[in-house]
Design an enzyme around this catalytic site. Structure first.
Site: not given
Length: 445
Positions: A174, A250, A368
């Site tokens: 990721e 995450h 992000c």
């Protein structure tokens, strides 16, 4: 030697929407099917970029993906004109169509993992685009991401681009959302911390039971090898599986680091005391750890406010700023803690708040939205300068957004061929503005 950490933010695309596609992302699921405002979303992100550039930081732009992904829909059996493909998908596979309209490429922290030249054996910056194997709607991004990054960092003497890892559950990657680099100064060899949620091949190890753990140990270890990192300067850390099951999908939802500072929640990692010990040993005891107690900021408060999904940046005057979403001020527990943190002056001495509500409702905050790249002066000069934010580029992108973006989008719009054409027109123009060349599939037929 002048070395700087640059931030490259994902530009929100013209089809920004709320389809609630991300399992384990509470905000994404909670706000699914709401009306989105692509124009506002893009302008909110652009405003944050400009603020950081005005602080004296290097700030760049990463182009969005083309959505809908018509090529993927054709691969999956729909045919005819583009209009016909959209109609067929809406009629026979509407959930597939929403995934091919995903807005998630805006979150550039998932675009790739980046290791600076100070850390790599060949002294080049290494990029590995994330395969994003855990969700179909994200797994369709890496090919275009790789082209965009190669067009931004386009000198083989300074930059090394790897292919994404094989797309498999055991090698789920990721990107930088699960990677943090610590160092005294950016030009120094750093300590790279890779955070994973589970082991891909060893099912006897502890893992979450409710939500998927997206990053695997095997993926993180492979990237460390590909990037030619010194094993003595690498630490592998497992996320707390109990927190993944609460919505910490995450690591950057529960921890953030910058140079000699780690800012994290009390329950961020498995075997947290051992993690601290390893980091301090590798950093020679020169790491400031700011651990936020659960009795001051609960996990739920951390997730809803995105306190840790913040950017922690060192600005040229030496201040260390925490770049926060407005939701942190709106949460009384979080805001009280932040005021206490500023008073003790323990490694963070200012905060800057931003309205990123469009992104926040879709599940992503300040961290992000950005990918960090440490650049020497030579590397800075070697990259594509057209993607670096200047006053001129800021004004040009404002005009571009105002011209091409809608201020209202719902899922019923997905079958509108005019939306597809408008997106292609906008992104084709953007590639000329940013001098990227033909990075989109519709430009390469």
């Amino acid at each position: 030697m002048m070395v700087h950490e640059a931030n490259f933010d994902g530009l929100v695309g013209p089809t920004h929407n709320y389809s609630g596609l991300s399992t384990g992302n509470i905000a994404s699921l909670t706000n699914s099917h709401q009306v989105s405002n692509p124009k506002m979303a893009a302008l909110q992100g652009l405003k944050k970029m400009r603020f950081l550039a005005n602080l004296g930081l290097i700030q760049g732009v990463i182009a969005p993906q083309m959505r809908p992904d018509i090529k993927m829909l054709r691969r999956l059996g729909f045919s005819g004109s583009d209009r016909r493909v959209l109609q067929q998908a809406a009629q026979h596979a509407p959930k597939l169509l929403t995934r091919c309209y995903s807005a998630s490429s805006m979150w550039a922290a998932n675009a790739a993992t980046v290791s600076p030249s100070a850390d790599t054996q060949d002294q080049r910056i290494h990029f590995t685009p994330a395969n994003l194997a855990s969700h179909f709607h994200r797994s369709i991004e890496p090919q275009t991401t790789a082209r965009i990054l190669a067009a931004m960092f386009n000198d083989d003497n300074h930059f090394c681009h790897h292919s994404p890892l094989p797309t498999s559950a055991q090698l789920g990657d990721e990107g930088a959302a699960n990677h943090t680099r610590f160092c005294a100064q950016h030009q120094d060899q750093g300590v790279e911390m890779f955070v994973f949620g589970r082991y891909g091949f060893d099912h006897s190890q502890l893992s979450p039971s409710c939500y998927p753990a997206r990053q695997t140990y095997e993926a993180s270890a492979a990237i460390a090898r590909l990037h030619q990192l010194d094993p003595q300067q690498v630490i592998m850390v497992q996320q707390n599986p109990l927190l993944i099951d609460q919505g910490v999908f995450h690591n950057d939802v529960i921890a953030v680091g910058n140079q000699q500072t780690l800012f994290c929640h009390q329950y961020a990692f498995l075997n947290q005391a051992d993690v601290y010990l390893q980091l301090q040993q590798k950093m020679g005891g020169k790491l400031t750890i700011i651990e936020v107690p659960d009795n001051k900021v609960s996990v739920n408060d951390a997730i809803s406010s995105y306190l840790f999904n913040s950017q922690l940046v060192t600005i040229p005057n030496g201040d260390i700023s925490l770049i926060l979403p407005q939701q942190c001020r709106d949460n009384p527990h979080v805001w009280q803690y932040i005021q206490q943190l500023l008073q003790v002056k323990q490694g963070i001495n200012r905060v800057d708040l931003f309205d990123l509500n469009q992104s926040m409702q879709n599940g992503g905050g300040p961290a992000c939205l950005r990918l960090r790249v440490v650049l020497t002066e030579a590397e800075h000069q070697a990259m594509n300068p057209a993607v670096l934010l200047t006053d001129s580029l800021f004004r040009r992108l404002q005009q571009w957004i105002d011209l091409h973006y809608r201020d209202r989008l719902v899922e019923n719009d997905f079958t509108d061929p005019a939306l597809l054409l408008a997106s292609q027109t906008a992104l084709d123009e953007l590639t000329h503005i940013l001098k990227l060349g033909s990075v989109y599939d519709f430009q390469r037929v």
